[in-house]
Design an enzyme around this catalytic site. Structure first.
Site, PDB file in Angstrom:
ATOM      1  CB  VAL A 116      -0.886   0.007   1.280  1.00 19.54           C
ATOM      2  CG1 VAL A 116      -1.583   1.328   1.455  1.00 19.54           C
ATOM      3  CG2 VAL A 116      -1.892  -1.130   1.236  1.00 19.54           C
ATOM      4  CB  CYS A 117       2.275   3.692  -1.742  1.00 23.27           C
ATOM      5  SG  CYS A 117       1.691   3.843  -3.430  1.00 23.27           S
ATOM      6  CB  ALA A 118       0.310   8.312  -1.031  1.00 26.42           C
ATOM      7  CD  GLU A 160      -2.396   2.194  -9.297  1.00 26.44           C
ATOM      8  OE1 GLU A 160      -3.599   2.213  -9.006  1.00 26.44           O
ATOM      9  OE2 GLU A 160      -1.966   2.211 -10.466  1.00 26.44           O
ATOM     10  CG  MET A 205      -3.024   4.859   2.032  1.00 26.46           C
ATOM     11  SD  MET A 205      -4.003   3.559   2.865  1.00 26.46           S
ATOM     12  CE  MET A 205      -4.433   4.372   4.413  1.00 26.46           C
TER      13      MET A 205
END
Lengths: 377, 75
Positions: free
Chosen positions: A71-73, A75, A99
């Protein structure tokens, strides 16, 4: 080939309390501030920029025979890291849209159905905000809509219903309301407390004791203190369900935070609880505007809510006490923690300020601090 | 501010600004200054966190016309 999970797929897993291993590759501050939470989730937070030379350093911390969700901010970084994991033989997925998508996903759950109405709850899993749709005989009423108005339009369409009424239980400080946008799009009547200070056209809830359509009657439970913010209204639906807004939560009563009129707010809450809610039966289902802990506040039926009787029992102290003691308790629970960007969000919801979509995303993204409204019990 | 090398990562989305910056910093000498230009909003916090975690020194950062500029001294 590296695979993805959508926010919807992840939300289903969270709702079903499935096990998940999440490798969150955002920087430590962002992770500490806000993450995907769930009962059976294990997290590992290693920023993507520490993994550019490979994942060897973290191999010992990764499960060998389990799927890993990266998971990141937004993609991009999670996709890169998931590809690295994939090359090393792990079963890796990345969260589509990161996110940002997580913050925006609404999970629809059926709450109630009888011969007069069907009621759905929309859980914004990433933020802890709840909205609702009441359908009766081809018409729909939406409670506290988020800005993702197409979700409500689609849900109404599925029921072959037209959205004719929209209500906001209060002027939200933690998210941008979709009420005005949805009313403009659908032509539905939009109700809001006049005392909340909005400057666009709406129907003031102060003028309505009841909102009625088809086989539904929404009783408006409000302590009408002019010029008072925040004022939260509850809606008592067909003597069966209570949309409690910011007044009663599954975990207890609301607590004042914004507005700096703690004592007045506490008095209103007292009047609501002791003169209105006290007359409502134990078997009425309370459906709040927010939750703090999904796993704690989710019922066995999968929605956030509980019987009023159970909430009364769990919060004996607040529901059976003297006025003075009640006011002291509420005052003591007052919080100085504000939702992120609350001043701008309030200005937008009042119609004082307008922003573009990108700014809305920026303002709303971040931790779930809806829970700060709850009393500590 | 004077720099020894400039990375233009304008228009690039995460993780590319840091991927480029890391590559560039590998090619300069310790004590030299790398200048990075980026437009990705996330790069603001991430470049600071990356420099800190790698032990480099962030000398300065600016934001002008939606372009973020960073000056980083290699450790």
């Amino acid at each position: 080939m590296v695979k993805l999970w959508t926010a919807e797929q992840v939300a289903k897993k969270v709702m079903n309390e499935e096990r998940m291993f999440i490798l969150d590759v955002r920087n430590n501050d962002a992770f500490e501030d806000w993450k995907i939470e769930g009962k059976n989730i294990t997290h590992l937070n290693v920023p993507y920029f520490e993994l550019l030379d490979g994942i060897n350093d973290i191999k010992e911390q990764l499960p060998e025979n389990e799927e890993v969700l990266v998971v990141c901010a937004k993609e991009g970084s999670s996709k890169m890291v998931a590809e690295m994991l994939d090359e090393e033989g792990y079963t890796a997925y990345y969260l589509q849209g990161g996110m940002k998508s997580w913050s925006e996903h609404l999970e629809k759950v059926k709450v109630h159905e009888d011969e007069n109405m069907k009621v759905y709850q929309f859980i914004r899993v990433g933020k802890g905000c709840l909205s609702y749709m009441v359908v009766s005989d081809g018409e729909a009423l939406i409670v506290d809509p988020s800005r993702f108005i197409e979700k409500y339009e689609a849900a109404a369409k599925e029921e072959n219903a037209t959205i004719t009424h929209i209500v906001d239980s209060h002027l939200h400080a933690d998210h941008i309301s979709g009420g005005k946008m949805l009313a403009e799009k659908t032509g539905a009547s939009y109700y809001l407390m006049k005392s909340e200070g909005a400057i666009y056209d709406f129907l003031p809830l102060e003028d309505y004791q009841k909102i009625e359509f088809k086989n539904v009657s929404l009783e408006v439970l409000a302590v009408k203190t002019p010029g008072h913010t925040p004022g939260s209204v509850s809606f008592f639906v067909n003597q069966k369900l209570l949309f409690s807004g910011d007044t009663i939560f599954v975990s207890g009563l609301g607590r004042p935070d914004l507005g700096n009129k703690v004592r007045e707010w506490a008095k209103d809450l007292y009047d609501t609880v002791y003169s209105k809610v006290s007359e409502i039966a134990d078997d009425v289902v309370v459906l709040p505007g927010h939750y703090g802990d999904l796993d704690e506040e989710k019922s066995v039926h999968g929605y956030v809510g509980d019987l009023l009787g159970n909430i009364r029992k769990e919060n004996e102290k607040m529901f059976h006490t003297t006025k003075e003691d009640f006011l002291d308790q509420v005052e003591k629970s007052a919080s100085s923690v504000k939702p992120p960007n609350f001043e701008e969000i309030v200005a937008i919801n009042r119609g004082h300020q307008s922003v573009d979509l990108e700014q809305m995303v920026e303002l709303e993204i971040g931790p779930n601090r809806c829970a700060v409204h709850h009393t500590d019990e | 501010m004077k720099s020894d090398h400039v990375v233009d990562a304008k228009g690039l989305a995460c993780p590319m600004p840091i991927v480029r910056a890391k590559k560039a910093i590998n090619d300069i000498e310790s004590g030299q200054v790398l200048e990075i230009h980026a437009t990705d909003k996330g790069s603001k916090a991430d470049i600071a966190a990356w420099a800190k975690s790698a032990g480099h020194e962030m000398l300065a950062s600016t934001e002008e016309n939606e372009v973020f500029k960073f000056w980083i001294k290699k450790a």
